[in-house]
Scaffold this motif. Structure first.
Motif, PDB file in Angstrom:
ATOM      1  N   MET A 176       0.841  -1.194   0.000  1.00  0.00           N
ATOM      2  CA  MET A 176       0.000   0.000   0.000  1.00  0.00           C
ATOM      3  C   MET A 176       0.875   1.243   0.000  1.00  0.00           C
ATOM      4  N   LYS A 177       0.377   2.193  -0.756  1.00  0.00           N
ATOM      5  CA  LYS A 177       1.144   3.429  -0.866  1.00  0.00           C
ATOM      6  C   LYS A 177       0.443   4.505  -0.052  1.00  0.00           C
ATOM      7  N   VAL A 178       1.189   5.073   0.846  1.00  0.00           N
ATOM      8  CA  VAL A 178       0.592   6.135   1.666  1.00  0.00           C
ATOM      9  C   VAL A 178       1.268   7.458   1.316  1.00  0.00           C
ATOM     10  N   LYS A 179       0.423   8.391   0.944  1.00  0.00           N
ATOM     11  CA  LYS A 179       0.970   9.700   0.639  1.00  0.00           C
ATOM     12  C   LYS A 179       0.770  10.628   1.827  1.00  0.00           C
ATOM     13  N   VAL A 180       1.809  11.247   2.204  1.00  0.00           N
ATOM     14  CA  VAL A 180       1.734  12.122   3.373  1.00  0.00           C
ATOM     15  C   VAL A 180       2.167  13.536   2.981  1.00  0.00           C
ATOM     16  N   ILE A 181       1.399  14.454   3.425  1.00  0.00           N
ATOM     17  CA  ILE A 181       1.811  15.854   3.179  1.00  0.00           C
ATOM     18  C   ILE A 181       2.719  16.273   4.321  1.00  0.00           C
ATOM     19  N   THR A 182       3.869  16.723   3.960  1.00  0.00           N
ATOM     20  CA  THR A 182       4.745  17.236   5.013  1.00  0.00           C
ATOM     21  C   THR A 182       4.928  18.728   4.824  1.00  0.00           C
ATOM     22  N   ARG A 183       4.984  19.424   5.916  1.00  0.00           N
ATOM     23  CA  ARG A 183       5.161  20.872   5.838  1.00  0.00           C
ATOM     24  C   ARG A 183       6.338  21.292   6.676  1.00  0.00           C
ATOM     25  N   ASN A 184       6.952  22.334   6.238  1.00  0.00           N
ATOM     26  CA  ASN A 184       8.034  22.904   7.017  1.00  0.00           C
ATOM     27  C   ASN A 184       7.439  23.717   8.160  1.00  0.00           C
ATOM     28  N   PRO A 185       7.748  23.324   9.368  1.00  0.00           N
ATOM     29  CA  PRO A 185       7.163  24.046  10.511  1.00  0.00           C
ATOM     30  C   PRO A 185       7.542  25.521  10.546  1.00  0.00           C
ATOM     31  N   ASP A 186       8.658  25.870   9.893  1.00  0.00           N
ATOM     32  CA  ASP A 186       9.044  27.290   9.895  1.00  0.00           C
ATOM     33  C   ASP A 186       8.006  28.178   9.238  1.00  0.00           C
ATOM     34  N   GLU A 187       7.230  27.537   8.370  1.00  0.00           N
ATOM     35  CA  GLU A 187       6.289  28.350   7.614  1.00  0.00           C
ATOM     36  C   GLU A 187       5.026  28.668   8.383  1.00  0.00           C
ATOM     37  N   TYR A 188       4.703  27.878   9.368  1.00  0.00           N
ATOM     38  CA  TYR A 188       3.451  28.167  10.061  1.00  0.00           C
ATOM     39  C   TYR A 188       3.606  28.358  11.569  1.00  0.00           C
ATOM     40  N   LEU A 189       4.776  28.064  12.118  1.00  0.00           N
ATOM     41  CA  LEU A 189       4.973  28.274  13.552  1.00  0.00           C
ATOM     42  C   LEU A 189       5.714  29.584  13.778  1.00  0.00           C
ATOM     43  N   ARG A 190       5.380  30.219  14.838  1.00  0.00           N
ATOM     44  CA  ARG A 190       6.108  31.447  15.157  1.00  0.00           C
ATOM     45  C   ARG A 190       7.282  31.104  16.061  1.00  0.00           C
ATOM     46  N   GLU A 191       8.284  31.922  15.995  1.00  0.00           N
ATOM     47  CA  GLU A 191       9.518  31.605  16.700  1.00  0.00           C
ATOM     48  C   GLU A 191       9.362  31.770  18.200  1.00  0.00           C
ATOM     49  N   THR A 192       8.762  32.870  18.588  1.00  0.00           N
ATOM     50  CA  THR A 192       8.537  33.080  20.021  1.00  0.00           C
ATOM     51  C   THR A 192       7.061  33.314  20.270  1.00  0.00           C
ATOM     52  N   LYS A 193       6.760  33.291  21.528  1.00  0.00           N
ATOM     53  CA  LYS A 193       5.365  33.450  21.918  1.00  0.00           C
ATOM     54  C   LYS A 193       4.847  34.835  21.566  1.00  0.00           C
ATOM     55  N   LYS A 194       5.784  35.800  21.562  1.00  0.00           N
ATOM     56  CA  LYS A 194       5.346  37.174  21.381  1.00  0.00           C
ATOM     57  C   LYS A 194       5.192  37.572  19.915  1.00  0.00           C
ATOM     58  N   ASP A 195       5.623  36.692  19.032  1.00  0.00           N
ATOM     59  CA  ASP A 195       5.463  37.012  17.616  1.00  0.00           C
ATOM     60  C   ASP A 195       3.994  36.981  17.222  1.00  0.00           C
ATOM     61  N   LEU A 196       3.716  37.697  16.152  1.00  0.00           N
ATOM     62  CA  LEU A 196       2.361  37.640  15.620  1.00  0.00           C
ATOM     63  C   LEU A 196       2.175  36.320  14.887  1.00  0.00           C
ATOM     64  N   HIS A 197       0.962  35.851  14.883  1.00  0.00           N
ATOM     65  CA  HIS A 197       0.687  34.658  14.097  1.00  0.00           C
ATOM     66  C   HIS A 197       0.825  34.973  12.636  1.00  0.00           C
ATOM     67  N   LYS A 198       1.435  34.068  11.930  1.00  0.00           N
ATOM     68  CA  LYS A 198       1.605  34.331  10.507  1.00  0.00           C
ATOM     69  C   LYS A 198       0.289  34.063   9.791  1.00  0.00           C
ATOM     70  N   ALA A 199      -0.124  35.049   9.033  1.00  0.00           N
ATOM     71  CA  ALA A 199      -1.332  34.853   8.243  1.00  0.00           C
ATOM     72  C   ALA A 199      -0.926  34.879   6.786  1.00  0.00           C
ATOM     73  N   PRO A 200      -0.700  33.714   6.223  1.00  0.00           N
ATOM     74  CA  PRO A 200      -0.222  33.698   4.839  1.00  0.00           C
ATOM     75  C   PRO A 200      -1.283  34.267   3.903  1.00  0.00           C
ATOM     76  N   ARG A 201      -0.836  35.143   3.049  1.00  0.00           N
ATOM     77  CA  ARG A 201      -1.765  35.768   2.104  1.00  0.00           C
ATOM     78  C   ARG A 201      -1.189  35.650   0.721  1.00  0.00           C
TER      79      ARG A 201
END
Lengths: 704, 445
Positions: free
Chosen positions: B1-26
């Motif tokens: 069986m072939k399982v396709k998994v989407i992997t994402r780079n956490p850098d793109e959706y996680l903020r570095e520190t708690k005080k950063d703004l949430h990234k809203a990709p546009r």
């Protein structure tokens, strides 16, 4: 005593004429009454003749007498002063000119303020910042630091200014000498450049080969000498060679991947010479990518190092770790070759490194040969590069006969860029002048020349200067200069009702009149007329007529069996029926008869014409005479009130106006920075800050 | 069986520190926003509607005077303090934010004609119908009964207006003649006279400080240069000028409130014709004052309304009125460009916002950007009919509405008459005269 004095005075005064006492001023006043002014002295005028009469009698004074008489003849008395109002008028005109001059000084400031789209009040005044002092390093020392300093005092570091200016400038003689030297240098340079150019033009392969060999020989000689004399330099050179190798490995040169190599591969099946050439090429690449061994002694060391390196790499890669033999490695890697190629260039280099290293182990080729060859190959490329650079220089020199200095590639490019990108200021001035027309340009030019000659401007010119200063705003916005729509609630309501009623009653009665006019026009003519282009950038939906006919034919062919014409007519009739305004029945039960539940009004009354507002029967539609067309006149009724009907003021074309509207400004459509820039308010004020009027300090200080 | 998994780079959706703004990709690709113009238009429409909803310019009312307010005075350094003089000779000092009277006393017999602080705000001067110039301490005395003028100057002539020099301790008065006074002297240092008519208003140019202007009752405006010989130019209009205000940011521009319902903006260097005519009032304009930014000015009229004009435009951008406000006698624009204060016949002083729908107090950054965005949108879509209709619609009192209609008919009649005359006379005998050239009668040198 006083009374006696008074009495005596009075008696004395009885005989005399009463004269005004000489007034004494107690307080300085701006307005002095003319009645208080008194003639001083006896009142007898001094006449010149009386004085000169005494001179007549003596011969001794003849000369003086003559002179006085001459003066009498020559000199006329001063003219009567101008009347006061006239004099005042002159004084005022001069004063007004002066005021004008003073006010003209603000032209630049005012125009710039008017034109700028964003102003922050209170306006920032120029604050002179004291430069030269570096405050960044200074910090208050904490107690701990102070104590530490006491225990272990830091050595005082004195900073010397290394870039000291030459205390005296060059003398004339030195300057001339220097110039001569520079000229000589330039000449030599140009000779060399010319030589290089000539050599570059030589196409003979043999010549180039000989040259190359010579160069390599020289290089090797130099290198050997260096090894003896300056081992550090030699090491540096080795480093360079190493870098050349790395570049070679990174590039695809000599990899038999090029077009030439592929052609050869095709031919190689049948031709041995081709095969040989290919093999040569491969060996070349091997050689170029081989490591350089400086001494035979260090050979073993090198090998161990490489082994360690390979081991390390193996540690990183679990796949490679388990596989020991080179063949297996190769076979494994070859499968993934494509993958690597596409994905990761960095990794590719690393892996290939390993491959070559394994090859190294297997082959154990002779090091000395490699060493030499490697040198041979790496050096010519460098020289080539340098030649290229030189060629570039030559070109630059050739275009202008005045060579000023040694030009590097980048410099020349920058210069050219500078030349190509025109000065923004220049553009602005040109734009403004172009707007003013040729006459003004001529005037400007004249003025410019005058300024060069350092002649003073006349006032009139300065005034025209103010007009010239007026330039366009950065971003144009529509200017609405209209009265407010001022309404009063009561009247407004009445008006509104009237309007709506009128609209109901008039529109449909008027429309047939319009349509009657339309009726007289031949429909074919309408089709033939050209559409008015609005100079808009929105796509024009023109339909090509030929295409239309073609399509018509195609459609007719497709629906040959169906009676589409009939169907269409039906559809149109239905549309017309639906669109027709209905009569308004204003009948109310109970009018003129009894009303209430259960009582039905008579149909006769209901049908009474008084209560029914009939719409004219002959209302005509726009598509009436156009058989194959239904025009829906109500389709854009809703959007109509939202559309701009006229091009607003500062804009002249629809295109300009559309351009001002088109680009969105919201942060849903544009990046945040652009959004911030675009929503900046025109006037920004600081809360609670008093905005002082403009001060004279705004004006630039002119050199006196 | 072939399982396709989407992997994402956490850098793109996680903020570095708690005080950063949430990234809203546009994705700003315009192809993905086909309705951007329409959406912005709707936003603009909403913004303009909200603007009218929040347009409540009236801030407060200062009552206490027992007669009509005749004049107002700005404090040069404190925004919260306001001076006012009344027809009964009373002077009041107000605290605007608290809306209370700090101090009041009877300064003159008869009307207080003018009031002015000195630039360092230690004293203020009042003038009245009793021919006196009185100097008062700006500080409040301990006891109300101790209210006494620091200095009283008895003038030989009637005084009707006062204006203080922007920086020097010099002030100018007008009346029968124009006089320049030094604060410490009891006699005028200069006296200027040109013609015999009485002058009723005087104002120093705040920028070109040696320049002075007066309005005379012979319908003229006279300019003076106090460094030089005095009067320099006189311009006579068709009707009397009531008040004159200098633009604080453009030293050669002044605007005058005229008896013929209009305001005229002049360039001092060219008095042949006004730069602009500001219409809209339906009765004599009594007072005018520039905003400290020099971009707008406010005028009070005998038609019981206040209008705000943009400096370069011929029509008002806003009209303020209340049912109870009677004839406006004096008006001023606060030095922080936020408020307008006016005094009126019926003893009240009213405080208005300069921008009707502006939110007062501090704004949070997000709120501020939202408001800025809204105003940018309003500007962008200003010419769209719906936006224009909503933003420019005003309710006016009936008398103004009717007067406007009347004026309109009068104007039309005149136009028609002129047209008829032109049609029935020799060509060129009835020339076309631009509106701006109609109002200046002559210029005296």
């Amino acid at each position: 005593m006083n009374e006696d004095n008074l009495l005596i005075n009075n008696i004395v005064n009885l005989n005399k004429r009463t004269s005004l006492a000489k007034p004494s001023r107690t307080e300085p006043a701006t307005q002095v009454s003319e009645f208080n002014l008194v003639k001083s002295g006896t009142g007898k005028e001094v006449v010149l003749t009386e004085l000169t009469d005494t001179l007549k009698k003596r011969v001794k004074h003849a000369v003086v007498r003559e002179r006085i008489q001459n003066i009498k003849k020559k000199i006329k008395p001063l003219p009567k002063p101008i009347e006061k109002p006239k004099a005042d008028r002159i004084r005022r005109t001069i004063a007004f000119d002066k005021v004008k001059e003073q006010l003209d000084r603000y032209n630049a400031v005012v125009t710039s303020n008017r034109a700028s789209n964003h102003l922050t009040f209170p306006l920032a005044t120029n604050i002179e910042v004291e430069t030269g002092k570096d405050f960044s390093g200074y910090r208050m020392k904490s107690d701990l630091q102070k104590r530490l300093d006491q225990i272990d005092p830091k050595p005082v570091v004195e900073v010397y200014n290394l870039e000291k200016k030459i205390p005296y400038s060059l003398t004339m003689k030195e300057m001339l000498e220097r110039r001569k030297e520079m000229a000589k240098m330039k000449i030599i340079e140009s000779y060399k450049a010319a030589k290089a150019r000539r050599q570059n033009k030589i196409k003979s392969k043999k010549y180039h080969r000989i040259q190359r060999h010579q160069k390599i020989k020289n290089q090797i000689k130099d290198f050997e000498q260096l090894q003896k004399s300056n081992p550090e330099e030699a090491l540096k050179k080795l480093d360079e060679i190493e870098r050349g190798r790395a570049e070679e490995r990174a590039s695809l040169r000599h990899r038999s991947t090029g077009k030439w190599a592929r052609n050869k591969q095709v031919k190689a099946k049948y031709d041995s010479t081709n095969r040989q050439e290919l093999a040569q090429q491969l060996t070349l690449s091997h050689e170029l990518t081989q490591k350089v061994k400086v001494n035979e002694d260090s050979e073993s060391e090198e090998e161990t190092v490489t082994a360690v390196v390979s081991k390390k790499n193996n540690d990183n890669n679990p796949w490679v770790n388990s596989i020991k033999t080179s063949e297996e490695v190769e076979s494994f890697l070859s499968g993934y070759r494509k993958f690597w190629d596409e994905n990761n260039t960095k990794n590719l280099i690393g892996k290939e490194d390993k491959v070559t290293e394994t090859n190294l182990k297997i082959k154990n080729t002779n090091d000395e040969v490699i060493n030499k060859r490697n040198l041979k190959k790496s050096i010519p490329t460098k020289t080539k590069k340098s030649i290229k650079r030189k060629r570039n220089v030559v070109r630059c020199v050739a275009t202008t006969q005045w060579t000023v200095g040694i030009l590097t590639d980048t410099d020349s490019e920058e210069e050219i860029d500078n030349c190509l990108v025109p000065d923004k200021k220049l553009i602005k001035t040109v734009q403004t002048t172009v707007q003013k027309g040729p006459e003004k340009i001529v005037r400007d030019l004249k003025k410019g020349s005058k300024q060069k000659n350092k002649t003073l401007k006349t006032k009139k010119e300065e005034q025209s200067d103010f007009e010239k200063l007026s330039f366009r705003k950065e971003a144009r916005q529509p200017i609405i200069d209209e009265p407010l729509m001022e309404t009063n609630t009561l009247d407004h309501n009445e008006e509104y009702l009237n309007k709506t009623l009128n609209s109901i009653l008039t529109i449909d009665t008027n429309s047939p009149k319009d349509n009657l006019k339309v009726d007289n026009i031949d429909p074919n003519n309408i089709i033939n007329t050209k559409a008015v282009s609005l100079q808009s950038e929105l796509p024009d939906l023109f339909i090509d007529e030929d295409e239309n006919e073609d399509q018509h034919g195609v459609v007719a062919e497709a629906f040959e069996d169906d009676d589409i014409v009939e169907n269409f007519q039906q559809e149109k009739d239905k549309e017309i029926d639906d669109d027709k305004p209905k009569d308004i029945d204003l009948f109310l039960p109970g009018w003129g008869s009894w009303g209430g539940p259960g009582i039905k009004s008579s149909p006769k009354k209901r049908a009474n014409n008084r209560f029914i507002i009939k719409f004219p029967k002959n209302s005509k539609r726009r598509d009436e005479n156009k058989g194959n067309l239904i025009i829906n006149e109500k389709s854009d009724n809703k959007i109509k009130p939202h559309l701009v009907s006229e091009v607003p003021f500062p804009f002249k074309t629809v295109k300009d106006f559309e351009a001002s509207i088109r680009a969105p400004i919201g942060n849903t459509f544009v990046p945040e920075t652009a959004y911030r820039r675009m929503i900046r308010p025109a006037v920004k004020t600081k809360m609670g800050a008093i905005i002082q009027p403009l001060s004279e300090e705004v004006l630039l200080k002119t050199k006196s | 069986m072939k399982v396709k998994v989407i992997t994402r780079n956490p850098d793109e959706y996680l903020r570095e520190t708690k005080k950063d703004l949430h990234k809203a990709p546009r994705n700003y690709d315009p192809n993905l926003h086909p309705f951007e113009a329409a959406r912005e238009y709707v936003r603009a429409l909403n913004a303009v509607k909200l603007e009218r909803v929040f347009a409540k310019p009236f801030v407060g009312n200062l009552d206490g005077h027992r007669d009509g307010v005749s004049c107002l005075g700005k404090h040069p350094t404190k925004l919260s303090i306001l001076l006012s003089g009344a027809y009964d000779g009373e002077v009041r000092v107000w605290d605007i934010p608290q809306q209370i009277c700090l101090r009041h006393f009877v300064a003159h017999d008869g009307i207080v004609r003018g009031i002015s602080y000195n630039p360092n705000s230690t004293n203020f001067f009042t003038i009245g119908d009793d021919k006196t110039i009185k100097t008062w301490y700006a500080d409040i005395p301990n006891n109300a009964s101790e209210e006494e003028p620091l200095n009283t100057i008895l003038s030989k002539t009637v005084i009707t207006g006062i204006s203080h020099h922007q920086t020097k301790p010099i002030f100018a008065t007008c009346g029968e003649i124009c006089q320049i006074w030094e604060e410490t002297r009891s006699e005028p240092i200069h006296t200027y006279q040109w013609g015999v008519d009485s002058l009723h208003d005087i104002s120093f140019n705040p920028v070109q400080q040696n320049l002075l202007s007066t309005c005379a009752s012979d319908r003229s405006i006279i300019l003076y240069d106090i460094r030089n010989t005095g009067p320099v130019r006189k311009v006579i209009l068709k009707l009397r000028t009531n008040r004159l205000a200098w633009n604080p940011m453009e030293p050669f521009i002044f605007t005058c409130a005229n008896e013929d319902y209009n305001l005229y903006t002049f360039d001092t260097r060219n008095l042949k014709k006004p730069v602009n005519i500001h219409v809209d009032h339906v009765s004599a304009v009594i007072d005018v004052d520039y905003s400290p930014t020099g971009r707008e000015f406010v005028s009070g009229s005998y038609d019981k309304s206040i209008r705000i004009f943009e400096a370069g435009k011929g029509h008002s951008r806003d009209i303020y009125h209340t049912k109870r406000m009677q004839r406006v006698t004096c008006i001023l624009w606060s030095l922080d460009n936020k408020y307008i204060v006016n005094g009126s016949d019926e003893m009240n002083i009213r405080i208005w916002k300069a921008r009707a729908s502006e939110k007062l107090g501090t704004l949070k950054p997000r709120e501020k950007t939202a408001l800025n965005y809204n105003s940018a949108l309003k500007e962008k879509y200003a010419t769209h009919p719906q936006v224009k209709r909503i933003s420019r619609h005003r309710q006016v009192p009936k008398h103004i509405y009717n007067a406007q209609n009347e004026l309109r008919t009068i104007k039309q009649k005149l136009k028609k008459k002129e047209g008829n005359r032109r049609a029935h006379s020799k060509k060129g005998k009835v020339p076309f005269v631009p509106e701006r050239q109609k109002h200046v009668v002559k210029q005296d040198v």
